[in-house]
Design a protein around this motif. Structure first.
Motif, short mmCIF file in Angstrom:
data_model
loop_
_atom_site.label_atom_id
_atom_site.label_comp_id
_atom_site.label_asym_id
_atom_site.label_seq_id
_atom_site.Cartn_x
_atom_site.Cartn_y
_atom_site.Cartn_z
N ALA A 12 10.94 -14.39 -9.65
CA ALA A 12 10.06 -13.38 -10.25
C ALA A 12 10.15 -12.04 -9.54
O ALA A 12 10.15 -10.98 -10.17
N ARG A 13 10.22 -12.06 -8.20
CA ARG A 13 10.25 -10.80 -7.45
C ARG A 13 10.71 -11.08 -6.02
O ARG A 13 10.80 -12.25 -5.60
N ALA A 14 10.94 -10.01 -5.26
CA ALA A 14 11.32 -10.14 -3.85
C ALA A 14 10.70 -9.00 -3.07
O ALA A 14 10.48 -7.90 -3.61
N THR A 15 10.42 -9.26 -1.79
CA THR A 15 9.93 -8.22 -0.89
C THR A 15 10.78 -8.22 0.37
O THR A 15 10.99 -9.27 0.99
N LEU A 16 11.29 -7.04 0.72
CA LEU A 16 12.10 -6.86 1.92
C LEU A 16 11.38 -5.95 2.90
O LEU A 16 10.60 -5.07 2.50
N ARG A 17 11.66 -6.15 4.18
CA ARG A 17 11.10 -5.26 5.21
C ARG A 17 12.23 -4.61 5.98
O ARG A 17 13.16 -5.30 6.44
N VAL A 18 12.15 -3.29 6.12
CA VAL A 18 13.10 -2.54 6.93
C VAL A 18 12.28 -1.67 7.87
O VAL A 18 11.72 -0.65 7.47
N GLY A 19 12.14 -2.11 9.12
CA GLY A 19 11.28 -1.39 10.05
C GLY A 19 9.83 -1.46 9.59
O GLY A 19 9.28 -2.54 9.39
N ASP A 20 9.21 -0.29 9.40
CA ASP A 20 7.82 -0.23 8.97
C ASP A 20 7.70 0.01 7.47
O ASP A 20 6.62 0.36 6.97
N VAL A 21 8.78 -0.18 6.73
CA VAL A 21 8.78 0.03 5.29
C VAL A 21 9.01 -1.30 4.58
O VAL A 21 9.89 -2.08 4.96
N PHE A 22 8.21 -1.55 3.56
CA PHE A 22 8.37 -2.74 2.73
C PHE A 22 8.87 -2.30 1.36
O PHE A 22 8.33 -1.36 0.76
N LYS A 24 9.37 -3.60 -2.38
CA LYS A 24 9.02 -4.64 -3.35
C LYS A 24 9.90 -4.45 -4.58
O LYS A 24 9.89 -3.38 -5.20
N VAL A 25 10.67 -5.47 -4.89
CA VAL A 25 11.57 -5.43 -6.04
C VAL A 25 10.96 -6.31 -7.13
O VAL A 25 10.86 -7.53 -6.98
N ASP A 26 10.54 -5.66 -8.23
CA ASP A 26 9.84 -6.38 -9.29
C ASP A 26 10.28 -5.79 -10.63
O ASP A 26 10.00 -4.61 -10.92
N PRO A 27 10.96 -6.57 -11.48
CA PRO A 27 11.39 -6.04 -12.77
C PRO A 27 10.25 -5.79 -13.74
O PRO A 27 10.43 -5.12 -14.76
N ASP A 28 9.07 -6.32 -13.42
CA ASP A 28 7.91 -6.13 -14.29
C ASP A 28 7.27 -4.79 -13.98
O ASP A 28 6.49 -4.65 -13.03
N ARG A 29 7.59 -3.78 -14.77
CA ARG A 29 7.05 -2.44 -14.53
C ARG A 29 5.52 -2.43 -14.58
O ARG A 29 4.87 -1.72 -13.82
N ALA A 30 4.95 -3.25 -15.49
CA ALA A 30 3.50 -3.29 -15.61
C ALA A 30 2.85 -3.79 -14.32
O ALA A 30 1.78 -3.31 -13.92
N HIS A 54 11.78 2.44 -10.28
CA HIS A 54 11.84 1.12 -10.90
C HIS A 54 13.25 0.51 -10.78
O HIS A 54 14.24 1.21 -11.04
N PRO A 55 13.30 -0.74 -10.29
CA PRO A 55 12.24 -1.73 -10.09
C PRO A 55 11.74 -1.84 -8.64
O PRO A 55 11.26 -2.90 -8.25
#
Length: 247
Positions: A12-22, A24-30, A54-55
């Motif tokens: 459904a989705r993925a979340t990545l962390r790079v340093g202090d930035v997250f 969020k990859v989500d194809p659901d724009r809503a 987006h996304p």
């Protein structure tokens, strides 16, 4: 250069962390739209939005430590849970776009029956455990007035520092809902802190309904987790909660 860390990833989705930035990859724009709108609306600390294309939504890390992780002891004391309860009350006071309405339970009842059927088909727990938890969960499916809710208020979505809430994250499920479900999700893996959360929340909280939502949450979460590749369902902490509730 900071490493890229995979926080969570499924179909459904993925979340990545790079340093202090997250990221969020989500194809659901809503869902992304709802998350950004919710963070702007609530009167509690939330992650700062850095950019969105987006996304992908890029947000800043919030300070502090999470209240806890389901299945593990909480690293913070009762005062932090009291503060979390007060923050949840503030979230629930956020105005809804329209007037609060009585929420139908038909869709939730269908989800519950489908989940129970899945358990029986996959033989994850004994049938009497499914039956007992279904009976408990039905208590939550009563007529109630909705308010603005977080929608997925797991303890690792609430951050604290020195017993002060410093950030609440993951708002994609925010919107009209049952306030007691937020309290239930927050305390599901840490029932010893339910009274502390209620103390901070204030008002008259029906603990039996909170416990009913614990059963509903576990029954409906296990099939989803199994179908999204989170390992054997017998190993989930949700399954352990179901077994304990039927004991």
């Amino acid at each position: 250069m900071p490493d890229v860390q995979v926080v969570v990833a499924h179909r459904a989705r993925a979340t990545l962390r790079v340093g202090d930035v997250f990221l969020k990859v989500d194809p659901d724009r809503a869902g992304i739209d709802a998350e950004v709108a919710a963070m702007a609306a609530v009167a509690v600390p939330t992650p700062r939005v850095l950019w969105r294309r987006h996304p992908v939504l890029a947000i800043e890390r919030v300070p502090g430590a999470a209240l806890g992780t389901f299945g593990q002891p909480s690293p913070v004391g009762p005062a932090s849970w009291v503060a979390a309860g007060a923050a949840v009350r503030s979230v629930h006071r956020t105005p809804l776009p329209g007037r609060a309405a009585t929420a139908p339970v038909d869709g939730l009842a269908r989800r519950l029956e489908e989940a129970c059927a899945w358990f029986l088909a996959h033989d994850v727990v004994p049938a009497d455990v499914v039956r007992r938890n279904r009976e408990l969960a039905l208590v939550a499916l009563r007529p109630r007035t909705t308010c603005f809710t977080h929608g997925d208020l797991q303890p690792d979505h609430v951050f604290v520092e020195h017993d002060v809430v410093t950030g609440v994250i993951d708002w994609s499920g925010a919107g009209a809902g049952d306030p007691l479900l937020d309290l239930a999700v927050l305390t599901l893996g840490h029932p010893e802190h339910l009274d502390h959360v209620v103390d901070g929340y204030g008002g008259d909280v029906d603990r039996d309904v909170v416990r009913a939502w614990w059963a509903f949450r576990c029954l409906t979460a296990v099939p989803w987790l199994a179908e999204h590749g989170f390992g054997p369902p017998g190993d989930y902490p949700e399954t352990a909660v179901l077994l304990a509730a039927a004991g």
